[in-house]
Design an enzyme around this catalytic site. Sequence first.
Site, PDB file in Angstrom:
ATOM      1  N   HIS A  58      12.357 -37.391 -30.764  1.00 26.67           N
ATOM      2  CA  HIS A  58      11.048 -37.431 -31.509  1.00 26.67           C
ATOM      3  C   HIS A  58      10.448 -36.234 -32.187  1.00 26.67           C
ATOM      4  O   HIS A  58       9.277 -36.136 -32.617  1.00 26.67           O
ATOM      5  CB  HIS A  58       9.889 -37.638 -30.482  1.00 26.67           C
ATOM      6  CG  HIS A  58      10.050 -38.842 -29.706  1.00 26.67           C
ATOM      7  ND1 HIS A  58       9.642 -40.132 -29.920  1.00 26.67           N
ATOM      8  CD2 HIS A  58      10.645 -39.104 -28.265  1.00 26.67           C
ATOM      9  CE1 HIS A  58      10.198 -41.118 -29.108  1.00 26.67           C
ATOM     10  NE2 HIS A  58      10.721 -40.474 -28.032  1.00 26.67           N
ATOM     11  N   GLU A  98       7.840 -12.918 -24.781  1.00 21.68           N
ATOM     12  CA  GLU A  98       6.746 -11.868 -24.737  1.00 21.68           C
ATOM     13  C   GLU A  98       7.558 -10.579 -24.472  1.00 21.68           C
ATOM     14  O   GLU A  98       6.959  -9.554 -24.898  1.00 21.68           O
ATOM     15  CB  GLU A  98       5.758 -11.954 -23.527  1.00 21.68           C
ATOM     16  CG  GLU A  98       6.349 -11.919 -22.027  1.00 21.68           C
ATOM     17  CD  GLU A  98       5.233 -12.385 -21.113  1.00 21.68           C
ATOM     18  OE1 GLU A  98       4.321 -12.148 -21.263  1.00 21.68           O
ATOM     19  OE2 GLU A  98       5.622 -12.731 -19.956  1.00 21.68           O
ATOM     20  N   LYS A 122      -2.180  -6.396 -19.134  1.00 18.79           N
ATOM     21  CA  LYS A 122      -1.801  -6.896 -18.013  1.00 18.79           C
ATOM     22  C   LYS A 122      -2.775  -7.889 -17.809  1.00 18.79           C
ATOM     23  O   LYS A 122      -2.405  -8.985 -17.149  1.00 18.79           O
ATOM     24  CB  LYS A 122      -1.666  -5.719 -16.857  1.00 18.79           C
ATOM     25  CG  LYS A 122      -1.306  -6.335 -15.742  1.00 18.79           C
ATOM     26  CD  LYS A 122       0.074  -6.940 -15.649  1.00 18.79           C
ATOM     27  CE  LYS A 122       0.483  -7.686 -14.139  1.00 18.79           C
ATOM     28  NZ  LYS A 122       1.754  -8.302 -14.373  1.00 18.79           N
ATOM     29  N   LYS A 165       8.443 -16.030 -20.988  1.00 22.20           N
ATOM     30  CA  LYS A 165       8.982 -14.385 -20.521  1.00 22.20           C
ATOM     31  C   LYS A 165       9.980 -14.050 -21.740  1.00 22.20           C
ATOM     32  O   LYS A 165       9.638 -12.813 -22.056  1.00 22.20           O
ATOM     33  CB  LYS A 165       9.693 -14.622 -19.255  1.00 22.20           C
ATOM     34  CG  LYS A 165       9.004 -14.970 -17.997  1.00 22.20           C
ATOM     35  CD  LYS A 165       8.531 -13.482 -17.547  1.00 22.20           C
ATOM     36  CE  LYS A 165       6.784 -13.514 -17.141  1.00 22.20           C
ATOM     37  NZ  LYS A 165       6.103 -14.377 -17.559  1.00 22.20           N
ATOM     38  N   TRP A 220      -4.006  -1.567  -1.341  1.00 22.03           N
ATOM     39  CA  TRP A 220      -3.958  -2.723  -2.081  1.00 22.03           C
ATOM     40  C   TRP A 220      -4.329  -3.645  -1.019  1.00 22.03           C
ATOM     41  O   TRP A 220      -3.567  -4.092   0.111  1.00 22.03           O
ATOM     42  CB  TRP A 220      -2.451  -3.057  -2.509  1.00 22.03           C
ATOM     43  CG  TRP A 220      -2.457  -4.391  -3.156  1.00 22.03           C
ATOM     44  CD1 TRP A 220      -1.982  -5.688  -2.634  1.00 22.03           C
ATOM     45  CD2 TRP A 220      -2.922  -4.619  -4.666  1.00 22.03           C
ATOM     46  NE1 TRP A 220      -2.065  -6.630  -3.560  1.00 22.03           N
ATOM     47  CE2 TRP A 220      -2.568  -6.067  -4.735  1.00 22.03           C
ATOM     48  CE3 TRP A 220      -3.197  -4.239  -5.822  1.00 22.03           C
ATOM     49  CZ2 TRP A 220      -2.694  -6.996  -6.273  1.00 22.03           C
ATOM     50  CZ3 TRP A 220      -3.336  -4.497  -6.680  1.00 22.03           C
ATOM     51  CH2 TRP A 220      -3.162  -5.886  -6.949  1.00 22.03           C
ATOM     52  N   CYS A 260       0.632  -1.283   0.031  1.00 25.05           N
ATOM     53  CA  CYS A 260      -0.157   0.077   0.111  1.00 25.05           C
ATOM     54  C   CYS A 260       0.727   1.173   0.026  1.00 25.05           C
ATOM     55  O   CYS A 260       2.021   1.064   0.196  1.00 25.05           O
ATOM     56  CB  CYS A 260      -0.940  -0.082   1.194  1.00 25.05           C
ATOM     57  SG  CYS A 260      -2.008  -1.390   1.408  1.00 25.05           S
ATOM     58  N   ASN A 297       0.893  -0.392   6.025  1.00 21.47           N
ATOM     59  CA  ASN A 297       1.004  -1.179   4.875  1.00 21.47           C
ATOM     60  C   ASN A 297       1.911  -2.392   5.673  1.00 21.47           C
ATOM     61  O   ASN A 297       2.721  -2.246   6.263  1.00 21.47           O
ATOM     62  CB  ASN A 297       2.256  -0.547   3.921  1.00 21.47           C
ATOM     63  CG  ASN A 297       2.830  -1.267   3.022  1.00 21.47           C
ATOM     64  OD1 ASN A 297       2.165  -2.507   2.584  1.00 21.47           O
ATOM     65  ND2 ASN A 297       3.963  -1.182   2.316  1.00 21.47           N
ATOM     66  N   GLY A 298       1.263  -3.731   5.075  1.00 20.57           N
ATOM     67  CA  GLY A 298       1.883  -5.035   5.923  1.00 20.57           C
ATOM     68  C   GLY A 298       0.744  -5.689   6.247  1.00 20.57           C
ATOM     69  O   GLY A 298      -0.345  -5.599   5.851  1.00 20.57           O
ATOM     70  N   GLU A 314       7.964 -21.380 -18.682  1.00 19.90           N
ATOM     71  CA  GLU A 314       7.484 -20.173 -18.087  1.00 19.90           C
ATOM     72  C   GLU A 314       8.673 -19.253 -18.454  1.00 19.90           C
ATOM     73  O   GLU A 314       8.525 -18.016 -18.865  1.00 19.90           O
ATOM     74  CB  GLU A 314       7.548 -19.945 -16.536  1.00 19.90           C
ATOM     75  CG  GLU A 314       7.558 -18.663 -15.834  1.00 19.90           C
ATOM     76  CD  GLU A 314       6.210 -17.906 -16.345  1.00 19.90           C
ATOM     77  OE1 GLU A 314       6.577 -16.617 -16.105  1.00 19.90           O
ATOM     78  OE2 GLU A 314       5.416 -18.345 -17.067  1.00 19.90           O
ATOM     79  N   ARG A 366       1.258   1.657  -6.119  1.00 22.09           N
ATOM     80  CA  ARG A 366       1.254   0.485  -4.918  1.00 22.09           C
ATOM     81  C   ARG A 366      -0.069  -0.041  -4.504  1.00 22.09           C
ATOM     82  O   ARG A 366      -0.073  -0.936  -3.841  1.00 22.09           O
ATOM     83  CB  ARG A 366       2.090   1.020  -3.750  1.00 22.09           C
ATOM     84  CG  ARG A 366       3.332   1.673  -4.055  1.00 22.09           C
ATOM     85  CD  ARG A 366       4.059   2.461  -2.810  1.00 22.09           C
ATOM     86  NE  ARG A 366       4.194   1.626  -1.824  1.00 22.09           N
ATOM     87  CZ  ARG A 366       5.349   0.745  -1.482  1.00 22.09           C
ATOM     88  NH1 ARG A 366       6.353   0.861  -2.252  1.00 22.09           N
ATOM     89  NH2 ARG A 366       5.391   0.036  -0.585  1.00 22.09           N
TER      90      ARG A 366
END
Length: 608
Positions: A504, A488, A603, A485, A74, A2, A100-101, A481, A27
Amino acid sequence: MCGIVGYIGPKQAQNILLEGLRKLEYRGYDSAGLAVYQDGRLNVRKTKGALSALEGRLNGSPLSGEVGVGHTRWATHGKPSDENSHPHVDQQRRFSVVHNGIIENYMELKEELAEKGYSFTSETDTEVIAHLMADLDDGDVVSTVRKAVRRMKGAYALAIASVSEPDKLVAVRLASPLIVGVGEGENFIASDIPAILQHTRNVYVLEDGEMAVITRDGVELSTTGGQPVNREMLRVTWDAVTAEKGGYDHFMLKEIHEQPKAIRDTLAGRLKDDSVDLSWELSGLSDDLKQIDKIHFVACGTAYHAGLIGKSVVEKVARIPVEVDVASEYRYRDPILTPSTLVVVISQSGETADTLAALREAKKAGSKVLGITNVVGSSVAREADEVLMTWAGPEIAVASTKAYTTQLIAIYLFSLYLARLRGTWSEEELKRATAAISALPEQVQRILDAPEAIQRFARSIAEHEDLFFIGRGLDHAVVKEGSLKLKEISYIHSDAYAAGELKHGTLALIEDGVPVIALATQPSVYEKMVSNIIEVKARGARVLGLGLEGDTELAKSVDETITIPETLPLFTPVLAVTPLQLLAYYTSIARGLDVDKPRNLAKSVTVE
């Protein structure tokens, strides 16, 4: 994650607080609020929604005063709502708190305070702090804050205003960032430097276990135990745009480096007595988890790759059959769903359209649904039977990094909890796994602290148009993955293959000079993996091998090596993906591309 701002000085606080929150809205953006002191009162305005919603409310009813705190949220505890927005106050409005936390023992404190007659208007852990200070109030705000933080467990950055001493603000930090800005006749508190850069470039960066008492004329630093702290003031030389990224060149790099903290936050409160305890989060599924006979992981993109790891982990640890599906295909294949099937949907945003469609299909068929998401109050969080939150904080870069690693952590926690419930792992095995997962944040940090070999390899592959990743077992899921990355954000054609399948057909693609990234972190298939590396080397490939520290054999078969710290084979994906994220980042930089906003991508995909 946050955003916090505090101000004390000769100017109207409202405008300075709003200006600071605009710089910190990256944030958190699900609610916002201010508390400003005037004429013996702490006046609060707060609202669900983006900062613009708060500004609209203040246009009709502004806050006047020269001392205040602000917050952009957040959500962690409690869905986004007016009531759950910060700042929070106690019943007599003596204290106002922004936070924040995560306070891990908030429920224990809340129950204790409720027994004393304190009533709560929100679902948050932060409101508990305000009531706790009211309960401990001894007339000295600094002493009261010190007593309160001694009772609190978890992570927090706090900015506190009080009616009894309105000429002071108090800031406290433990495992969440907080700075103090020093001006002329005015001083500031903030989560991050951008919030105050327009007013001062002189800052103190608080360390864990430290607090600051801020007045118009000065700043006193001390530990929460009362010991004075002498700290050299930092002079900020960054420009405003760089400051928003915490000094990093791009949000993606910043978010890669935030992974140790994101992992710690996702583990927080979930490890207990050398084991995993999710009973308070998954109480609504406790009986079902003992009875399920099949699990489906359903997700898209990067989250789908987390699901591939989940299949291997759950089957190994909890001995339950698992299927993994791309969400966009799931409901069209008419999956076999029964009341004893658990569907686990994974979505960073909690709003991915195909994943939501799969969730609803599962519920319609009578199956239970567990959501894994990063956004409190999202559609997945609301509609799933139970939710495991990942505490990655907002991701700004389109390419997901810390959201992926925290999804893996949530899957590991879920798997170990299942094993404990169903008795498929011994106490000794669970204890060893808990120790290993607790060590991951520090091990990821070690990788981040030594990127030079990755940077060199990235520069060497930047001119290529084709590249391949190979791996076996869990490494095969990780290279998928890593390949995503790279493609993209660098636009290099990249594919990931199960190394055992090379003969194969895919071996035909290997020719002189083609780069191959080969993962060899799994002891059970290590020798076979080395054989596959030799196969591609024999066809002319240039190979980067990624193995474990202490592995002296891998270097004999590859052109370059990168190593990761040793851990249980189960957990190597968290460590192995980190250098692959960095490889994609530095390759994109070498090609001169916009890392944070790759072409044609968004996103969150909220349409099918």
